[in-house]
Enzyme design. Structure first.
Site, PDB file in Angstrom:
ATOM      1  N   HIS A  21       0.846  -1.197   0.000  1.00 63.06           N
ATOM      2  CA  HIS A  21       0.000   0.000   0.000  1.00 63.06           C
ATOM      3  C   HIS A  21       0.884   1.250   0.000  1.00 63.06           C
ATOM      4  CE1 HIS A  21       0.806   0.578   4.253  1.00 63.06           C
ATOM      5  NE2 HIS A  21       0.285  -0.602   4.569  1.00 63.06           N
ATOM      6  N   CYS A  45       2.538  -8.410  16.990  1.00 60.89           N
ATOM      7  CA  CYS A  45       3.896  -7.835  16.974  1.00 60.89           C
ATOM      8  C   CYS A  45       4.960  -8.922  16.929  1.00 60.89           C
ATOM      9  CB  CYS A  45       4.167  -7.009  18.223  1.00 60.89           C
ATOM     10  SG  CYS A  45       3.027  -5.672  18.469  1.00 60.89           S
ATOM     11  N   CYS A  50      -1.635  -4.709  24.372  1.00 64.81           N
ATOM     12  CA  CYS A  50      -0.494  -4.377  23.497  1.00 64.81           C
ATOM     13  C   CYS A  50      -0.650  -2.928  23.048  1.00 64.81           C
ATOM     14  CB  CYS A  50      -0.487  -5.312  22.288  1.00 64.81           C
ATOM     15  SG  CYS A  50       0.444  -4.636  20.903  1.00 64.81           S
ATOM     16  N   HIS A 107      -1.552  -2.971  19.099  1.00 65.49           N
ATOM     17  CA  HIS A 107      -2.748  -3.652  18.596  1.00 65.49           C
ATOM     18  C   HIS A 107      -3.969  -3.521  19.501  1.00 65.49           C
ATOM     19  CE1 HIS A 107       0.472  -5.509  16.222  1.00 65.49           C
ATOM     20  NE2 HIS A 107      -0.451  -5.621  15.300  1.00 65.49           N
TER      21      HIS A 107
HETATM   22  N1  MSP Z   1       8.829  -7.119   8.202  1.00 65.99           N
HETATM   23  C1  MSP Z   1       9.038  -6.007   9.025  1.00 65.99           C
HETATM   24  C2  MSP Z   1      10.346  -5.307   8.670  1.00 65.99           C
HETATM   25  C3  MSP Z   1      11.570  -6.178   8.729  1.00 65.99           C
HETATM   26  S1  MSP Z   1      12.984  -5.304   8.197  1.00 65.99           S
HETATM   27  C4  MSP Z   1      14.262  -6.273   8.584  1.00 65.99           C
HETATM   28  C5  MSP Z   1       7.886  -5.033   8.861  1.00 65.99           C
HETATM   29  N2  MSP Z   1       7.165  -5.114   7.753  1.00 65.99           N
HETATM   30  S2  MSP Z   1       5.909  -4.187   7.373  1.00 65.99           S
HETATM   31  O1  MSP Z   1       5.322  -4.765   6.188  1.00 65.99           O
HETATM   32  O2  MSP Z   1       5.051  -4.009   8.483  1.00 65.99           O
HETATM   33  O3  MSP Z   1       6.526  -2.840   6.936  1.00 65.99           O
HETATM   34  C6  MSP Z   1       6.732  -1.771   7.824  1.00 65.99           C
HETATM   35  C7  MSP Z   1       7.273  -0.607   7.038  1.00 65.99           C
HETATM   36  O4  MSP Z   1       6.358  -0.249   5.987  1.00 65.99           O
HETATM   37  C8  MSP Z   1       7.446   0.667   7.823  1.00 65.99           C
HETATM   38  O5  MSP Z   1       8.620   0.684   8.585  1.00 65.99           O
HETATM   39  C9  MSP Z   1       7.447   1.668   6.696  1.00 65.99           C
HETATM   40  O6  MSP Z   1       8.647   1.606   6.008  1.00 65.99           O
HETATM   41  C10 MSP Z   1       6.335   1.154   5.806  1.00 65.99           C
HETATM   42  N3  MSP Z   1       5.027   1.666   6.211  1.00 65.99           N
HETATM   43  C11 MSP Z   1       3.937   0.904   6.486  1.00 65.99           C
HETATM   44  N4  MSP Z   1       2.900   1.749   6.798  1.00 65.99           N
HETATM   45  C12 MSP Z   1       3.291   3.018   6.739  1.00 65.99           C
HETATM   46  C13 MSP Z   1       2.669   4.272   6.932  1.00 65.99           C
HETATM   47  N5  MSP Z   1       1.386   4.384   7.244  1.00 65.99           N
HETATM   48  N6  MSP Z   1       3.415   5.382   6.775  1.00 65.99           N
HETATM   49  C14 MSP Z   1       4.744   5.322   6.438  1.00 65.99           C
HETATM   50  N7  MSP Z   1       5.352   4.153   6.255  1.00 65.99           N
HETATM   51  C15 MSP Z   1       4.669   2.985   6.381  1.00 65.99           C
HETATM   52  O7  MSP Z   1       7.716  -4.202   9.729  1.00 65.99           O
END
Ligand code: MSP
Length: 638
Positions: free
Chosen positions: A17, A128, A142, A145
Site C-alpha cells: 500500500h 507484533c 499491546c 494492537h
Molecule cells: N517485516 C518487518 C520489517 C523487517 S525489516 C528487517 C515489517 N514489515 S511491514 O510490512 O510491516 O513494513 C513496515 C514498514 O512499511 C514501515 O517501517 C514503513 O517503512 C512502511 N510503512 C507501512 N505503513 C506506513 C505508513 N502508514 N506510513 C509510512 N510508512 C509505512 O515491519
C-alpha cells in the site's frame, strides 16, 4: 564512492500500500541521487516471510504458507517497476541463500558465547510477534494492537543483548548522524536509560514450524526479527561475497518509526556480537496518516498507491510523496492535497516555465539554443548554480528530500521571474540587444537542462522527456551543470512538445492528465477497405523516429548484416540491418536515419535487434531515408 541502501523487507500478510510505496520510493530517490552524483550504488528491497503472522494470514486465505508467501511476495515485486523503482536485488527470507546465512550467523554468535538456553515467561503479542514486559503494556493491552497478549512460558534460546547496553549508548552518543533525524536518536537513547533485556531468539517447533531452523537445535526455529534483520547481509552474500566487501561498509537503512527498536537496538548489538561493522545510518521517517490515524491494513484506511499512479502518473505521485512529507514527521495524506501540489508546483511553476522559455527560444531564435556568450553577470549566474548544487547535495546527503526539492523549486521560481525581468520580447525588438537576448535564451535552456537533471531522482520520466526535447542524451544526466552546458546542442531545433503537466481539474471529476479516457462515442462500424489499402489508424501504429547512428560494425559470419547502435535522443538501441553490401561501417557512423521504434525485438545471427532502419531500394542500390533538415533526435515522423 559507493553507496548501499535498503528498505525494510515487508511482511507478506498484506498487499503493498501507500506506506510501503513511500519508503520504497524515497529510497529509490536517494539511490538515484547517488547514481546522478556518480556513485557506485546498490539498492535492496524484499519480503519478510516467516513467523506466526504469515501462518495466520495463509490459513485465513485457505492456502499453504508457501503458496501464500509466493503470491504476496509476487505482488510486492510487481508493485515497484510501475512506480519507476529500480532495485538491484529483491530478497525473500524463504530463499535458500538467506536461510543459509541466518544459520551461519547464528552459529557464529553462538560460538562467540553470546547465546544461552533459558526459560522465559512473558506477555506475547502475536500481531507484533514479540514478548512485552508488564511495564510496556497499556492497561494490560499491546500498545500497538490494543489486544490482550497471551501469557506464554517456555524454554528458548536467548541472545545476550543486555551485555551490549553500555557499548550501544556510547556508540550512539559518539555519532550524531547514526540515527537520524535527531528526534529518533534521542528516543533510542531514552529506551536505553532503562535496563536492556536479553532477546529471546527462538520459537519451539511445537508452537511454530514456519521459520528458519536453528542450526544447533532442531527443535527450534529462529525468531522472525532475528531472521529478518539478517536479510541486509544475506543479500550481499555474507561472509565471502564480493558485494559484501564492497557495499557493507557504506550501508544505510531506511525505515518508519514502527520498527525503530529492532533496527536501532537488536541489529547493532547482533552485528557487534558477530564482530561485524555496524551500519552507517538509520534513517527514520514518520507515518502517513489518513483521517488522523496511521494508515494500516488493520485500521482499514489503506490508500492503494496504484490507483493514484494510474490517475496522476508515477512522476507526480513520487514528487508529491517526497515534497509533502517532512522526513521524520507524520503527514496527512489526501488526494486533494496531491492535486493542489500537482497544479501549483508542476502545472504552474515547472510546466509554465517550460512552456514560456521554450516558446521564446522558438519565437526569437528559430528554436535553436543560442551559443551562450560571455556576459557581465556570468559570475552571479554561476554562483547561483553552484549554491543550488551544494544545497541540493547536502539536503539529499542528510535525507532531507523536501529541502532538496525546495531548492530546485526556488530556482524554477527564479527563472520564471527572470522571464519577466529580462523580457525577451522587448530585447528582440532592438538589434543592439541581440547579445543579451542570446544570453537570456541560452540561460533558459541551460536552466531547464539542469532542472531536468536535478529532478531525475524524483521524476525520472519527466527528466528524460525534458532532456530529449532539448536534444540532450539522457544517458549523460549528471549533477555537474558545467558538463551539461557543454553538451547542449546548439544546432538542433528544440521540441516544446505537449505541456509537461496538464492541469488537473479540482472541481468534480479529476481529469487524468496522462492517459485521457476516450469520449464515449458509439463504436464506429469498421469500413471495408479495398485489398492492399490500410486505414490511417493502421499506419499510426508504426512509430517512426529520427535517430543517429553512433556505432557500426560488421557482424562476424554474415555478408549482409551490420550491427548498429542508434541514438534516439531518449535512449540508445542496437539494430541489426541488412545493409552491409551497400555501406561500410565508417560511412554509417554519424548518419541521421529513420527507424521503426516500436517493432518487437528480433534475434538475427544470435544478436537482438531492437528496431528497423528505413531505406529505399532501386536497381539493386540502397538509399538511407534521412530528414532534410536538423530536427532533434527522437522526433516522431507522422
Ligand atoms: N517485516 C518487518 C520489517 C523487517 S525489516 C528487517 C515489517 N514489515 S511491514 O510490512 O510491516 O513494513 C513496515 C514498514 O512499511 C514501515 O517501517 C514503513 O517503512 C512502511 N510503512 C507501512 N505503513 C506506513 C505508513 N502508514 N506510513 C509510512 N510508512 C509505512 O515491519
Amino acid at each position: 564512492m559507493k553507496h548501499y541502501i535498503t528498505t525494510p523487507i515487508y511482511y507478506v500478510n498484506a498487499k503493498p500500500h501507500l506506506g510501503h510505496a513511500y519508503t520504497t520510493i524515497i529510497n529509490d530517490i536517494l539511490n538515484r541521487f547517488h547514481r546522478l552524483a556518480g556513485y557506485d550504488t546498490y539498492f535492496l528491497t524484499g519480503t519478510d516471510e516467516h513467523g506466526d503472522k504469515i501462518v495466520q494470514a495463509a490459513a485465513q486465505a485457505n492456502q499453504t504458507p508457501q503458496a501464500y508467501v509466493d503470491y504476496i511476495s509476487g505482488l510486492f515485486q510487481k508493485a515497484w517497476p510501475p512506480l519507476s523503482v529500480e532495485v538491484n536485488d529483491f530478497i525473500r527470507t524463504t530463499e535458500e541463500r538467506h536461510k543459509e546465512v541466518v544459520a551461519r550467523f547464528m552459529d557464529l554468535v553462538n560460538k562467540n558465547g553470546q547465546i544461552y538456553f533459558g526459560e522465559y515467561g512473558g506477555h506475547y503479542c502475536f500481531g507484533c510477534e514479540r514478548f512485552y514486559t508488564e511495564k510496556e503494556l497499556v492497561n494490560g493491552l499491546c500498545p500497538d494492537h490494543q489486544t490482550k497478549p497471551q501469557f506464554i512460558s517456555e524454554k528458548n534460546y536467548f541472545f545476550k543483548m543486555s551485555s551490549y547496553q553500555d557499548w550501544l549508548i556510547d556508540y550512539i552518543k559518539k555519532r550524531p548522524d547514526f540515527i537520524r533525524p535527531e528526534g529518533y536518536r534521542s528516543e533510542v537513547l531514552g529506551f536505553l536509560r532503562d535496563p536492556l533485556e536479553d532477546l529471546c531468539i527462538t520459537r519451539p517447533k511445537t508452537r511454530l514450524t514456519w521459520g528458519v531452523d536453528v542450526p544447533f537445535d532442531n527443535h527450534y526455529v529462529t525468531y522472525v526479527w532475528f531472521d529478518a534483520l539478517i536479510n541486509y547481509i544475506s543479500a550481499l552474500g555474507w561472509p565471502d561475497g564480493e558485494k559484501f566487501a564492497k557495499y557493507w561498509p557504506v550501508v544505510q537503512h531506511t525505515i518508519a518509526k514502527d520498527i525503530l527498536k529492532p533496527h536501532a537496538i537488536f541489529w547493532p548489538t547482533m552485528l557487534k556480537a558477530a564482530n561485524m561493522p555496524i551500519y552507517r545510518h538509520l534513517n527514520v521517517h514518520g507515518y502517513w496518516r489518513v483521517g488522523q490515524s496511521k494508515m494500516s491494513k488493520s485500521v482499514g484506511n489503506v490508500v492503494e498507491a496504484m490507483t493514484l499512479v494510474d490517475k496522476y502518473g508515477s512522476d507526480p505521485f513520487r514528487y508529491f510523496l517526497a515534497r509533502e512529507m517532512t522526513f521524520g514527521l507524520d503527514s496527512d495524506f489526501s488526494e486533494d492535497r496531491l492535486v493542489e501540489r500537482y497544479n501549483a508546483d508542476l502545472a504552474n511553476d515547472l510546466g509554465n516555465l517550460w512552456q514560456r522559455a521554450t516558446s521564446m527560444i522558438l519565437k526569437f531564435n528559430e528554436g535553436l539554443i543560442p551559443i551562450s556568450l560571455p556576459a557581465s553577470d556570468d559570475e552571479s549566474w554561476y554562483r547561483r548554480l553552484d549554491d543550488l548544487k551544494s544545497i541540493y547535495e547536502s539536503a539529499f546527503l542528510s535525507v532531507n528530500y523536501r529541502a532538496a526539492l525546495n531548492a530546485v523549486w526556488d530556482f524554477v521560481g527564479y527563472l520564471n521571474k527572470s522571464v519577466d525581468v529580462e523580457a525577451p520580447w522587448a530585447l528582440a525588438k532592438d538589434p543592439a540587444k541581440k547579445n543579451r537576448l542570446d544570453t537570456v535564451l541560452a540561460r533558459f535552456a541551460q536552466g531547464l537542462a539542469y532542472i531536468g537533471s536535478l529532478i531525475w531522482p524524483v521524476m525520472p520520466k519527466t527528466a528524460v522527456d525534458i532532456w530529449g526535447r532539448l536534444g540532450l542524451n539522457p544517458n549523460y544526466l549528471t549533477l555537474d551543470f558545467r558538463k551539461i552546458f557543454a553538451m547542449l546542442p546548439y544546432d538542433r531545433v528544440i521540441d516544446p512538445g505537449q505541456p509537461l503537466f496538464p492541469r488537473v481539474d479540482l472541481t468534480g471529476e479529476t481529469k487524468p492528465p496522462k492517459s485521457p479516457k476516450p469520449a464515449s462515442k458509439p463504436p464506429e462500424k469498421p469500413v471495408a477497405l479495398p485489398p492492399g489499402i490500410i486505414s490511417i489508424s493502421d499506419f499510426q501504429k508504426v512509430e517512426l523516429r529520427v535517430a543517429e547512428i553512433s556505432q557500426a560494425e560488421a557482424v562476424k559470419g554474415s555478408e549482409k548484416l551490420v550491427k548498429l547502435r542508434v541514438n534516439l535522443g531518449y535512449e540508445e538501441r542496437t539494430i541489426c540491418a541488412g545493409i552491409a553490401k551497400h555501406f561500410t561501417p565508417e560511412e554509417l557512423v554519424g548518419q541521421r536515419v529513420v527507424v521503426v521504434a516500436n517493432l518487437a525485438p528480433a534475434k538475427l545471427m544470435g544478436l537482438v535487434s531492437e528496431g528497423m532502419l528505413l531505406a529505399a531500394s532501386s536497381e539493386g542500390q540502397l538509399a538511407l531515408i534521412t530528414p532534410n533538415r536538423q530536427v532533434p533526435l527522437g522526433s516522431k515522423i507522422s
